[in-house]
Scaffold this motif. Sequence first.
Motif, mmCIF file in Angstrom:
data_model
loop_
_atom_site.group_PDB
_atom_site.id
_atom_site.type_symbol
_atom_site.label_atom_id
_atom_site.label_comp_id
_atom_site.label_asym_id
_atom_site.label_seq_id
_atom_site.Cartn_x
_atom_site.Cartn_y
_atom_site.Cartn_z
ATOM 1 N N GLY A 1 0.811 -1.214 0.000
ATOM 2 C CA GLY A 1 0.000 0.000 0.000
ATOM 3 C C GLY A 1 0.840 1.257 0.000
ATOM 4 N N HIS A 2 0.202 2.357 -0.354
ATOM 5 C CA HIS A 2 0.872 3.649 -0.472
ATOM 6 C C HIS A 2 1.464 4.122 0.851
ATOM 7 N N ASP A 3 0.771 3.883 1.939
ATOM 8 C CA ASP A 3 1.229 4.364 3.256
ATOM 9 C C ASP A 3 2.532 3.721 3.704
ATOM 10 N N PHE A 4 2.862 2.586 3.120
ATOM 11 C CA PHE A 4 4.109 1.899 3.459
ATOM 12 C C PHE A 4 5.306 2.821 3.239
ATOM 13 N N TYR A 5 5.300 3.557 2.120
ATOM 14 C CA TYR A 5 6.418 4.446 1.820
ATOM 15 C C TYR A 5 6.521 5.571 2.850
ATOM 16 N N SER A 6 5.397 6.083 3.277
ATOM 17 C CA SER A 6 5.415 7.118 4.312
ATOM 18 C C SER A 6 6.022 6.570 5.602
ATOM 19 N N GLU A 7 5.632 5.365 5.937
ATOM 20 C CA GLU A 7 6.122 4.744 7.173
ATOM 21 C C GLU A 7 7.624 4.483 7.118
ATOM 22 N N ILE A 8 8.124 3.931 6.007
ATOM 23 C CA ILE A 8 9.569 3.656 5.952
ATOM 24 C C ILE A 8 10.363 4.954 5.869
ATOM 25 N N GLY A 9 9.787 5.985 5.247
ATOM 26 C CA GLY A 9 10.450 7.289 5.224
ATOM 27 C C GLY A 9 10.546 7.888 6.613
ATOM 28 N N ARG A 10 9.469 7.769 7.377
ATOM 29 C CA ARG A 10 9.459 8.276 8.749
ATOM 30 C C ARG A 10 10.487 7.529 9.595
ATOM 31 N N ARG A 11 10.507 6.206 9.459
ATOM 32 C CA ARG A 11 11.480 5.412 10.232
ATOM 33 C C ARG A 11 12.903 5.767 9.855
ATOM 34 N N GLY A 12 13.144 5.937 8.553
ATOM 35 C CA GLY A 12 14.486 6.310 8.090
ATOM 36 C C GLY A 12 14.901 7.656 8.639
ATOM 37 N N GLY A 13 13.978 8.607 8.611
ATOM 38 C CA GLY A 13 14.254 9.938 9.155
ATOM 39 C C GLY A 13 14.577 9.891 10.634
#
Length: 115
Positions: free
Chosen positions: A65-77
């Motif tokens: 899903g699309h939200d996956f990218y938001s989540e991994i970006g947040r974790r990376g940040g």
Amino acid sequence: MPEEREMTVREAGRRGGETVKNKYGAGFYSRIGKKGGETVAEEKGPEFYSTIGKKGGETVKATHGHDFYSEIGRRGGEAVKEKHGPEYYSRIGKKGGQAVKRAVRRGKEMEEGGR
């Protein structure tokens, strides 16, 4: 006496990999991977990587899903912030801004010189 079982493909691969690592060193895999990557780049060109990256991204999006990218970006940040501190983003932001400023200045100079 225990019965001998057949080795699985996974076990055979693991043992083979360990044997190669012990013989040639752990860096061997990096060296052959780099050679393989260079060969693929020469044979298929840069657009190949663009295509497989896009296909991979579409597959991940379809799977997670699309939200996956938001989540991994947040974790990376968060990981970067924890490693380098919150002021890190300020420093790299300033560097980026300075680079843009130089590029704009060069563009204006070229424009003025071409008149």
